[in-house]
Design a protein around this motif. Structure first.
Motif, short mmCIF file in Angstrom:
data_model
loop_
_atom_site.label_atom_id
_atom_site.label_comp_id
_atom_site.label_asym_id
_atom_site.label_seq_id
_atom_site.Cartn_x
_atom_site.Cartn_y
_atom_site.Cartn_z
N ASN A 1 0.85 -1.19 0.00
CA ASN A 1 0.00 0.00 0.00
C ASN A 1 0.89 1.24 0.00
O ASN A 1 1.49 1.58 1.02
N ASN A 2 0.97 1.91 -1.13
CA ASN A 2 1.75 3.14 -1.25
C ASN A 2 0.87 4.39 -1.27
O ASN A 2 1.36 5.48 -1.54
N LEU A 3 -0.43 4.20 -1.01
CA LEU A 3 -1.36 5.33 -1.09
C LEU A 3 -1.51 6.06 0.24
O LEU A 3 -1.57 7.29 0.28
N GLY A 4 -1.62 5.31 1.32
CA GLY A 4 -1.90 5.92 2.62
C GLY A 4 -2.99 5.16 3.33
O GLY A 4 -3.41 4.07 2.90
N GLU A 5 -3.49 5.72 4.42
CA GLU A 5 -4.47 5.02 5.24
C GLU A 5 -5.76 4.75 4.48
O GLU A 5 -6.26 5.59 3.72
N GLY A 6 -6.31 3.58 4.72
CA GLY A 6 -7.58 3.20 4.12
C GLY A 6 -8.08 1.94 4.78
O GLY A 6 -7.51 1.46 5.77
N VAL A 7 -9.17 1.40 4.28
CA VAL A 7 -9.68 0.13 4.79
C VAL A 7 -9.79 -0.85 3.63
O VAL A 7 -10.00 -0.45 2.48
N MET A 8 -9.65 -2.14 3.98
CA MET A 8 -9.71 -3.18 2.96
C MET A 8 -10.57 -4.33 3.45
O MET A 8 -10.67 -4.59 4.66
N SER A 9 -11.13 -5.04 2.51
CA SER A 9 -12.01 -6.17 2.80
C SER A 9 -11.32 -7.21 3.67
O SER A 9 -10.14 -7.50 3.48
N PRO A 10 -12.05 -7.81 4.62
CA PRO A 10 -11.46 -8.89 5.44
C PRO A 10 -11.18 -10.15 4.63
O PRO A 10 -10.58 -11.09 5.15
N LEU A 11 -11.58 -10.18 3.36
CA LEU A 11 -11.21 -11.30 2.49
C LEU A 11 -9.71 -11.27 2.18
O LEU A 11 -9.14 -12.28 1.76
N TYR A 12 -9.10 -10.09 2.35
CA TYR A 12 -7.67 -9.94 2.10
C TYR A 12 -6.87 -10.28 3.37
O TYR A 12 -7.37 -10.15 4.48
N THR A 13 -5.61 -10.69 3.17
CA THR A 13 -4.67 -10.85 4.28
C THR A 13 -3.73 -9.67 4.27
O THR A 13 -3.06 -9.41 3.26
N VAL A 14 -3.68 -8.93 5.38
CA VAL A 14 -2.85 -7.74 5.48
C VAL A 14 -1.74 -8.00 6.49
O VAL A 14 -2.00 -8.56 7.57
N PHE A 15 -0.51 -7.62 6.14
CA PHE A 15 0.61 -7.83 7.07
C PHE A 15 1.59 -6.68 6.96
O PHE A 15 1.60 -5.93 5.98
N ARG A 16 2.44 -6.57 8.00
CA ARG A 16 3.37 -5.44 8.08
C ARG A 16 4.74 -5.97 8.52
O ARG A 16 4.84 -6.70 9.51
N PHE A 17 5.78 -5.63 7.76
CA PHE A 17 7.12 -6.07 8.11
C PHE A 17 7.62 -5.30 9.33
O PHE A 17 7.33 -4.12 9.52
N SER A 18 8.43 -5.99 10.13
CA SER A 18 8.94 -5.37 11.35
C SER A 18 10.12 -4.46 11.07
O SER A 18 10.38 -3.52 11.81
#
Length: 420
Positions: free
Chosen positions: A103-120
């Motif tokens: 995500n290079n756009l900024g804050e938003g919301v996404m469907s729970p059908l997606y898997t979202v993760f964040r590198f440490s």
């Protein structure tokens, strides 16, 4: 040394300063990234994002031209920040196991059908490039089960977070990321060049051809500025209109020869049909209707109605195509550009039928404006030169993309290259 329990992998190509370095450690995604699962319970975030296989993370309104998920219905969506990664399990031809995008756009919301993760860690550019490679595809295929829908990978979040990830040193990660980012910038610049040429061509055509209902273009070459206005003619006046037909498909002896058989799928955004997916034998060709080389092919049935091309060889077509075989008063090259310019207007004649169709008589009766043959050829030559330039730049763009894909196959280890 790799961490205990981690495997190792070795890419086929490394930068000189890393060739004597250890193999890359490979460890589960869950050890270097955490799942993002904060829900938008208070409805604070209203910007809905989507993950497109072709374009990556986009604003839903920009992608679909409307709101698919509306305010008040996104309280169960995940809040996604800039830099988070999103896996969309929906598959497509260009994303056979679904895309993973940053995500290079900024804050938003996404469907729970997606898997979202964040590198440490901070250096995630490397992984943005890695996920555009195919190195992780085999894991998803092996970890997924067959779901209810054939176009969606069925993989649990827990299984997904076990994906083995290459973890070279921060210095090598950055070197690879910088290399591929620089190549992406070259590709983007080349893409903008191609789009600028296409936009220039569209604008020029709007000047070189009269507006609907008029008989004089806004721009004429100097030698034709004092000649009469263009005259109205029907497409049937331009030449013979031939509707194609398909030889009996049960007769195998009609197919597999060296005679081109054109269908709408063979017509791209390029002017000429060079090759066809289907060919006819001599027997099959005699069962069809011959179209001489350099005629103009116009799709008149189906979802791709309005597509236009020229055949470089004598060919046959299926029944979805009407061919215009120009007579001596008309340049076939000009007729191609003329019908390309009129394609949208002609396509409207099909109405809103379940299967749109413009039959031969309706197509033949369409009125268009045309100048004398000398001016026709001058216009066609001008646009042909521009098409040649566009094709050359488009080929260069394709070459750059192919080069990047080949480079990534070398810079990222394949699953076969991983070892315990």
């Amino acid at each position: 040394m790799a961490k205990q329990g981690a495997s190792t992998a070795m890419p086929r190509l490394r930068f000189p300063e890393f060739r004597k370095a250890n193999a890359w450690a490979t460890m589960p995604l869950g050890q270097i990234a955490g799942r993002v699962s904060t829900k938008n319970t208070d409805g604070r975030v209203t910007r809905v994002l989507t993950n497109s296989a072709e374009f990556g993370v986009l604003d839903q309104r920009d992608y679909f031209k409307k709101d698919i998920a509306t305010a008040g219905k996104v309280d169960g969506y995940y809040i996604v920040d800039r830099g988070d990664y999103v896996y969309n399990p929906r598959t497509s031809a260009i994303a056979p196991v679904g895309p993973i995008s940053r995500n290079n756009l900024g804050e938003g919301v996404m469907s729970p059908l997606y898997t979202v993760f964040r590198f440490s860690g901070d250096l995630t550019d490397f992984y943005e490039h890695y996920f555009t490679s195919t190195g992780w595809h085999s894991f998803v295929r092996s970890a997924a089960s067959t779901g209810a829908r054939h176009d969606r990978m069925s993989i649990t979040t827990g299984a997904f977070m076990c994906m083995p990830m290459p973890t070279p040193s921060p210095e090598e990660r950055q070197k690879i990321a910088d290399c591929l980012t620089s190549l992406d910038e070259v590709i983007a610049a080349q893409g903008r060049k191609v789009e600028a040429l296409k936009a220039h061509k569209r604008g020029l055509m709007q000047q070189l051809f009269p507006r609907e209902g008029e008989t004089r273009p806004r721009l004429r070459f100097s030698e034709f500025r004092n000649v009469p206005e263009w005259r109205k003619v029907s497409i049937g006046d331009i030449g013979e209109v031939i509707t194609g037909n398909t030889p009996a498909t049960a007769q195998q002896e009609y197919y597999g020869g060296d005679r081109p058989f054109v269908s709408p799928a063979d017509i791209s955004d390029r002017r000429f049909v060079e090759t066809t997916k289907t060919t006819l034998s001599e027997a099959g060709f005699h069962r069809s209707r011959s179209i001489r080389a350099m005629s103009v092919l116009f799709v008149c049935i189906g979802s791709t109605i309005g597509k236009v091309a020229q055949n470089t060889r004598e060919c046959a077509t299926n029944q979805q195509i009407n061919a215009v075989v120009a007579n001596s008063a008309f340049s076939s090259d000009f007729v191609y550009y003329l019908l390309h310019m009129e394609a949208v207007r002609i396509a409207r004649l099909a109405g809103r039928q379940a299967v749109p169709i413009i039959n031969k008589s309706l197509f033949s009766a369409v009125k268009v404006a045309a100048p004398r043959r000398e001016e026709q050829q001058r216009i066609a030559d001008c646009l042909s030169t521009l098409d040649t330039k566009i094709n050359a730049e488009s080929d260069q763009l394709a070459t750059l993309k192919t080069h990047k894909q080949g480079l990534m196959q070398q810079l990222f280890p394949t699953p076969d290259g991983a070892g315990a």
